[in-house]
Design a protein around this motif. Sequence first.
Motif, PDB file in Angstrom:
ATOM      1  N   ASP A 152      49.073  21.316  95.858  1.00  0.00           N
ATOM      2  CA  ASP A 152      48.629  22.442  96.672  1.00  0.00           C
ATOM      3  C   ASP A 152      47.130  22.349  96.946  1.00  0.00           C
ATOM      4  O   ASP A 152      46.681  22.516  98.082  1.00  0.00           O
ATOM      5  N   LEU A 153      46.357  22.056  95.922  1.00  0.00           N
ATOM      6  CA  LEU A 153      44.903  21.996  96.076  1.00  0.00           C
ATOM      7  C   LEU A 153      44.466  20.888  97.018  1.00  0.00           C
ATOM      8  O   LEU A 153      43.477  21.031  97.753  1.00  0.00           O
ATOM      9  N   LEU A 154      45.174  19.763  97.010  1.00  0.00           N
ATOM     10  CA  LEU A 154      44.753  18.579  97.759  1.00  0.00           C
ATOM     11  C   LEU A 154      45.563  18.343  99.028  1.00  0.00           C
ATOM     12  O   LEU A 154      45.451  17.284  99.644  1.00  0.00           O
ATOM     13  N   GLU A 155      46.349  19.333  99.428  1.00  0.00           N
ATOM     14  CA  GLU A 155      47.138  19.180 100.655  1.00  0.00           C
ATOM     15  C   GLU A 155      46.223  18.926 101.849  1.00  0.00           C
ATOM     16  O   GLU A 155      45.264  19.668 102.104  1.00  0.00           O
ATOM     17  N   GLY A 156      46.505  17.858 102.596  1.00  0.00           N
ATOM     18  CA  GLY A 156      45.689  17.514 103.752  1.00  0.00           C
ATOM     19  C   GLY A 156      44.411  16.773 103.406  1.00  0.00           C
ATOM     20  O   GLY A 156      43.669  16.378 104.307  1.00  0.00           O
ATOM     21  N   ILE A 157      44.151  16.576 102.115  1.00  0.00           N
ATOM     22  CA  ILE A 157      42.939  15.886 101.678  1.00  0.00           C
ATOM     23  C   ILE A 157      43.252  14.481 101.171  1.00  0.00           C
ATOM     24  O   ILE A 157      42.668  13.492 101.614  1.00  0.00           O
ATOM     25  N   SER A 158      44.189  14.386 100.242  1.00  0.00           N
ATOM     26  CA  SER A 158      44.541  13.086  99.685  1.00  0.00           C
ATOM     27  C   SER A 158      45.743  12.510 100.416  1.00  0.00           C
ATOM     28  O   SER A 158      46.664  13.241 100.791  1.00  0.00           O
ATOM     29  N   ASP A 159      45.722  11.215 100.624  1.00  0.00           N
ATOM     30  CA  ASP A 159      46.828  10.539 101.302  1.00  0.00           C
ATOM     31  C   ASP A 159      47.913  10.208 100.291  1.00  0.00           C
ATOM     32  O   ASP A 159      47.616   9.750  99.189  1.00  0.00           O
ATOM     33  N   PRO A 160      49.175  10.426 100.637  1.00  0.00           N
ATOM     34  CA  PRO A 160      50.260  10.064  99.714  1.00  0.00           C
ATOM     35  C   PRO A 160      50.284   8.556  99.490  1.00  0.00           C
ATOM     36  O   PRO A 160      50.034   7.774 100.409  1.00  0.00           O
ATOM     37  N   TRP A 200      38.752  21.747  88.212  1.00  0.00           N
ATOM     38  CA  TRP A 200      37.598  21.566  89.107  1.00  0.00           C
ATOM     39  C   TRP A 200      36.759  20.360  88.683  1.00  0.00           C
ATOM     40  O   TRP A 200      36.373  19.531  89.518  1.00  0.00           O
ATOM     41  N   ASP A 201      36.501  20.237  87.396  1.00  0.00           N
ATOM     42  CA  ASP A 201      35.704  19.116  86.902  1.00  0.00           C
ATOM     43  C   ASP A 201      36.364  17.769  87.186  1.00  0.00           C
ATOM     44  O   ASP A 201      35.681  16.767  87.430  1.00  0.00           O
ATOM     45  N   SER A 202      37.689  17.744  87.175  1.00  0.00           N
ATOM     46  CA  SER A 202      38.399  16.485  87.406  1.00  0.00           C
ATOM     47  C   SER A 202      38.407  16.093  88.881  1.00  0.00           C
ATOM     48  O   SER A 202      38.619  14.917  89.211  1.00  0.00           O
ATOM     49  N   LEU A 203      38.162  17.054  89.778  1.00  0.00           N
ATOM     50  CA  LEU A 203      38.251  16.790  91.210  1.00  0.00           C
ATOM     51  C   LEU A 203      36.910  16.684  91.924  1.00  0.00           C
ATOM     52  O   LEU A 203      36.792  15.960  92.915  1.00  0.00           O
ATOM     53  N   VAL A 204      35.914  17.399  91.451  1.00  0.00           N
ATOM     54  CA  VAL A 204      34.703  17.626  92.238  1.00  0.00           C
ATOM     55  C   VAL A 204      34.018  16.332  92.677  1.00  0.00           C
ATOM     56  O   VAL A 204      33.537  16.229  93.822  1.00  0.00           O
ATOM     57  N   ASP A 205      33.971  15.328  91.827  1.00  0.00           N
ATOM     58  CA  ASP A 205      33.250  14.099  92.170  1.00  0.00           C
ATOM     59  C   ASP A 205      33.969  13.262  93.220  1.00  0.00           C
ATOM     60  O   ASP A 205      33.376  12.350  93.807  1.00  0.00           O
ATOM     61  N   GLU A 206      35.249  13.569  93.464  1.00  0.00           N
ATOM     62  CA  GLU A 206      36.024  12.803  94.435  1.00  0.00           C
ATOM     63  C   GLU A 206      36.040  13.455  95.819  1.00  0.00           C
ATOM     64  O   GLU A 206      36.632  12.901  96.747  1.00  0.00           O
ATOM     65  N   LEU A 207      35.388  14.618  95.951  1.00  0.00           N
ATOM     66  CA  LEU A 207      35.456  15.381  97.191  1.00  0.00           C
ATOM     67  C   LEU A 207      34.099  15.445  97.880  1.00  0.00           C
ATOM     68  O   LEU A 207      33.059  15.499  97.222  1.00  0.00           O
ATOM     69  N   ASN A 208      34.126  15.474  99.224  1.00  0.00           N
ATOM     70  CA  ASN A 208      32.884  15.743  99.939  1.00  0.00           C
ATOM     71  C   ASN A 208      32.654  17.254  99.990  1.00  0.00           C
ATOM     72  O   ASN A 208      33.491  18.032  99.518  1.00  0.00           O
ATOM     73  N   PHE A 209      31.537  17.668 100.574  1.00  0.00           N
ATOM     74  CA  PHE A 209      31.165  19.086 100.531  1.00  0.00           C
ATOM     75  C   PHE A 209      32.214  19.966 101.201  1.00  0.00           C
ATOM     76  O   PHE A 209      32.611  21.011 100.667  1.00  0.00           O
ATOM     77  N   LYS A 210      32.697  19.548 102.370  1.00  0.00           N
ATOM     78  CA  LYS A 210      33.700  20.336 103.091  1.00  0.00           C
ATOM     79  C   LYS A 210      34.978  20.452 102.265  1.00  0.00           C
ATOM     80  O   LYS A 210      35.586  21.535 102.193  1.00  0.00           O
ATOM     81  N   GLN A 211      35.391  19.366 101.640  1.00  0.00           N
ATOM     82  CA  GLN A 211      36.599  19.379 100.807  1.00  0.00           C
ATOM     83  C   GLN A 211      36.407  20.247  99.575  1.00  0.00           C
ATOM     84  O   GLN A 211      37.328  20.960  99.148  1.00  0.00           O
ATOM     85  N   GLN A 212      35.214  20.227  99.001  1.00  0.00           N
ATOM     86  CA  GLN A 212      34.932  21.070  97.832  1.00  0.00           C
ATOM     87  C   GLN A 212      35.093  22.545  98.178  1.00  0.00           C
ATOM     88  O   GLN A 212      35.688  23.316  97.397  1.00  0.00           O
ATOM     89  N   ARG A 213      34.587  22.950  99.317  1.00  0.00           N
ATOM     90  CA  ARG A 213      34.710  24.356  99.726  1.00  0.00           C
ATOM     91  C   ARG A 213      36.178  24.742  99.888  1.00  0.00           C
ATOM     92  O   ARG A 213      36.603  25.824  99.472  1.00  0.00           O
ATOM     93  N   LEU A 214      36.967  23.839 100.491  1.00  0.00           N
ATOM     94  CA  LEU A 214      38.383  24.117 100.695  1.00  0.00           C
ATOM     95  C   LEU A 214      39.117  24.227  99.361  1.00  0.00           C
ATOM     96  O   LEU A 214      39.907  25.158  99.141  1.00  0.00           O
TER      97      LEU A 214
END
Length: 246
Positions: A152-160, A200-214
């Motif tokens: 749910d958190l990464l829908e549209g962000i990470s590629d399957p 959040w700690d496990s994801l934040v370093d893998e996301l850009n700013f726009k993705q972090q906000r989402l």
Amino acid sequence: MDEEEEEVAAFWDDFAASYIAAQRESQVPIVRDVIQTLQSQLTDQIVLDVAAGAGRFALPFASSAKKVILSDISENMLAYASQMTAKQKLTNLSFRHEAWSHLRRQQSLADVVFVNMAPFLQADDLAALTRLARKLVIVNRVVQRKDVLLDDLLEGISDPSNELELMATYEKWLNANKIDYRQQVFHYAVHEQVERQEIWDSLVDELNFKQQRLVLRRLEQRFKLETVFENTRYYDFKLIWWRRIR
């Protein structure tokens, strides 16, 4: 090993400790279920575990097999497996530190050849894999994976990952070559409590700013005023096996 294989070996050597720790913490009883399904096929046989890693399957196989051979590209993985072999006082295991490119040129190394989740194994490798066996080839891998919260958190962000589709390519190859095989699917659901900050700690370093906000907005929707979320992870494994046709 060529340069690319040396890089792969270095990656797995560096990752070995974390990978082994994750395996120890796994709540999925896939090793038990594979052994129960194939117990009669392993008894008193010489078993080759390709990409054996730290021996997650190979060491339990040793209780019924005549001999178990562990082959892996990572020296650190095999070193850990060797330590556990000594700790458990197992005497019927041996180790081969080698890349698949070397192993695939061999023939009839064992009665049974087993592979679990080998990241390199493509459908085109199955002929070479089959030549390694005198009797039986066994392949096991994840074919479906779902994490209620992370998906749910990464829908549209990470590629399957197309890794989940590899088993279908294996079966297509077997069918094209008119090789009969058997299969067994195992379904697992792992329930866990996860903390918002941990996710959040496990994801934040893998996301850009726009993705972090989402993702932050989605975290707020999921957790609301709670700090802990009751999450469920689902896994489907498929086990296939076939006999070598001489």
